[in-house]
Scaffold this motif. Structure first.
Motif, short mmCIF file in Angstrom:
data_model
loop_
_atom_site.label_atom_id
_atom_site.label_comp_id
_atom_site.label_asym_id
_atom_site.label_seq_id
_atom_site.Cartn_x
_atom_site.Cartn_y
_atom_site.Cartn_z
N SER A 120 100.83 34.11 2.29
CA SER A 120 101.84 33.90 3.34
C SER A 120 103.08 34.77 3.19
CB SER A 120 102.26 32.42 3.35
OG SER A 120 102.80 32.05 2.11
N THR A 121 103.36 35.32 1.99
CA THR A 121 104.54 36.17 1.87
C THR A 121 104.26 37.63 2.24
OG1 THR A 121 104.12 36.61 -0.48
CG2 THR A 121 105.49 34.69 0.06
N MET A 122 103.01 37.95 2.54
CA MET A 122 102.69 39.30 3.00
C MET A 122 103.02 39.38 4.49
SD MET A 122 99.13 40.26 1.02
CE MET A 122 99.15 41.94 1.66
N VAL A 123 104.28 39.64 4.79
CA VAL A 123 104.76 39.60 6.16
C VAL A 123 105.92 40.59 6.30
CG1 VAL A 123 106.36 37.71 5.69
CG2 VAL A 123 105.55 38.06 8.02
N GLY A 124 106.10 41.12 7.47
CA GLY A 124 107.20 42.05 7.69
C GLY A 124 107.36 42.35 9.16
N GLU A 125 108.29 43.25 9.47
CA GLU A 125 108.54 43.63 10.85
C GLU A 125 108.97 45.09 10.91
OE1 GLU A 125 113.04 41.97 11.34
OE2 GLU A 125 111.42 40.49 11.34
N GLN A 312 115.77 36.53 2.33
CA GLN A 312 114.38 36.14 2.07
C GLN A 312 113.71 35.74 3.39
OE1 GLN A 312 113.20 36.30 -1.14
NE2 GLN A 312 115.23 37.01 -1.79
N MET A 313 112.37 35.72 3.36
CA MET A 313 111.62 35.36 4.56
C MET A 313 110.50 34.40 4.21
SD MET A 313 111.17 38.87 6.80
CE MET A 313 110.25 39.69 5.51
N ALA A 314 110.19 33.51 5.13
CA ALA A 314 109.01 32.64 5.03
C ALA A 314 108.41 32.49 6.41
CB ALA A 314 109.40 31.26 4.48
#
Length: 503
Positions: A120-125, A312-314
């Motif tokens: 779930s932390t493999m995320v970005g924009e 941080q992001m979730a």
């Protein structure tokens, strides 16, 4: 939105053509054994036709066969949703982990993530700018700023963190580089923390996708030793997402985000969060999210010395909760057959049981005849035993809810009166086989015969076993028709087995 884990090789694309782009570009994502972050990913692009490359191979460092996806978000507010992209790759697939797809990007922000559970932390924009339709001859705009705790002279106490920002309204930024204190230029990928005490010169530049290079910018600053009591360390901040989850890890109905921060020096001053691209706001209580769909939570904390943590992001998904089924089935029992003027059924009665359930499904139907045990209902029950009867019925649904018992009463009378069917009925009070009194009532049947007549102990049988089989057959029919119970049948069959008839 359910995360798709079907192990297919290839790409699902649903694309709507847009205006022609100034130049086709290639955006590359790479992954390895990590389940927390992509190895590399673009931060900026230009609108138009774009080749997406996703590589998760031995060449990129994946030596365990770990699968990853590159999936574009098509539901979270604040992002473009016009490209549906879902690439599954692993080093041992048909393409050895390297896949390409052609899409058309439009100006705005796109969010991407890995849909494999646990990743779930493999995320970005990344940001897409309007590339225009004319050749790009303008270099990017680039700037740098330092942040940290400063003393009265403007020097940074303990460390200075330099952030470089570059933008290009034409072909888009390709690379950003920096040099610290006359060292060679190197790639800039994240804010640079400078902790060495002394004066520093930070130089920076950017190159766009057409090869235009900006002027070299320069930022001068100094770092001094902190005094023992000065706090230069930002807080630590974490997020915990809670709630009931389904088998795919999605939150059922509600997800609750709890943010915590700690600071061992000056203490935490505030925590802030941004949900789905909204403005940052102060965090006071757990954030409850009930809107179905994918969500992105950004969060940060600041201590009393003014140090702010890295953002941080979730990300997580909320799906509608299913209300539990607490309603039992509805049961209906109906009696059919020929009736006389008194409403009694002539010869036999047929009981049909039906059950319905509006929420889950009917799992089973059962019935009980008179004082008998509950039996699984599979087809209409024919009752031919003379006299009054009661049939009870009930049903259970797949959620485990059992209905109340439904009961119907009726009477079966002879179809032929006195002796029709047997010229001289055996009217002994009990069933007797070869002189062995079973004690079971010798019931009179609808055809004028009795149980003793059906057993026919004086008949002609090939051997003793044939007689016993005959008794088993006729008494089984009497059990089905409701004349005998299973216990009474067993008593009669055992008496037949003890007899010498047929020997």
């Amino acid at each position: 939105m359910k995360r798709i884990l079907i192990a297919i090789l290839g790409v699902l694309l649903i694309l709507t053509p847009t205006a022609p782009a100034a130049a086709e570009q290639v955006l590359t994502w790479k992954a390895d054994n990590s389940i927390t972050a992509y190895q590399t990913a673009p931060a900026q692009a230009v609108a138009g036709a774009t080749t997406i490359v996703f590589e998760n191979s031995e060449a990129t460092g994946n030596n365990t066969g770990m699968p990853h996806t590159l999936t574009f978000d098509t539901s979270t507010a604040g992002y473009n949703h016009d490209v549906t992209l879902n690439i599954l790759a692993n080093p041992f697939d048909a393409n050895n982990g390297r896949h390409e797809a052609t899409v058309t990007l439009t100006p705005g922000r796109y969010r991407y993530f890995c849909s494999i559970p646990g990743h779930s932390t493999m995320v970005g924009e990344f940001v897409v700018t309007d590339g225009g339709t004319t050749p790009d001859t303008t270099p990017p705009t680039v700037s740098a700023s330092a942040a940290g705790t400063q003393n009265g002279d403007g020097a940074y106490v303990g460390s200075a963190t330099v952030t470089v920002t570059a933008s290009d309204s034409g072909s888009g930024v390709d690379t950003v580089e920096y040099s610290l204190d006359d060292a060679a230029f190197q790639a800039y990928t994240a804010p640079v923390a400078v902790t060495a005490v002394g004066s520093h010169t930070f130089r920076y530049r950017a190159t766009d996708n057409e090869g235009n290079v900006s002027e070299v910018g320069s930022l001068a600053f100094a770092v001094v030793e902190p005094s023992p009591e000065e706090d230069t360390t930002p807080p630590t901040v974490t997020a915990q997402i809670g709630g009931d989850r389904d088998g795919e890890g999605d939150y059922l109905g509600t997800a609750t985000a709890t943010l915590t921060a700690s600071d061992n020096d000056s203490g935490v001053a505030r925590i802030e969060y941004s949900l789905d691209g909204g403005a940052f706001k102060a965090y006071a209580n757990p954030v409850v999210i009930t809107t179905p769909g994918m969500h992105m939570l950004h969060y940060r904390a600041t201590d009393n010395a003014g140090n702010t943590s890295a953002e941080q992001m979730a990300h997580f998904t909320v799906v509608p909760a299913e209300e539990p089924d607490t309603t039992p089935p509805t049961v209906l029992a109906e009696v059919g057959g020929e009736q006389n003027d008194d409403g009694a059924y002539v010869g036999s009665a047929t009981v049909t049981v039906t059950a319905t359930d509006t929420e889950s499904e009917v799992a089973s139907i059962e019935y009980a005849l008179d004082a008998g045990a509950w039996i699984a209902y599979a087809e209409p029950v024919v009752v031919s035993g003379l006299g009054a009867h009661t049939v009870k019925a009930r049903a259970t649904d797949t959620a485990g809810n059992r209905s109340a018992e439904k009961s119907v009463g009726f009477t079966v009378v002879s179809s032929g009166g006195g002796g029709e069917g047997c010229e001289v009925p055996d009217t002994r009070a009990t069933v007797v086989i070869d002189g062995d009194d079973t004690g079971v009532q010798n019931y009179r049947l609808s055809d004028g015969c009795t149980v003793n007549d059906k057993i026919a102990e004086h008949g002609d049988y090939r051997d003793h076993a044939a007689f016993v089989r005959h008794v088993e057959t006729v008494t089984a029919a009497l059990v089905t028709g409701g004349t005998l119970t299973k216990r009474q049948q067993g008593t009669i069959v055992r008496a037949a087995a003890r007899s010498d008839i047929g020997s």
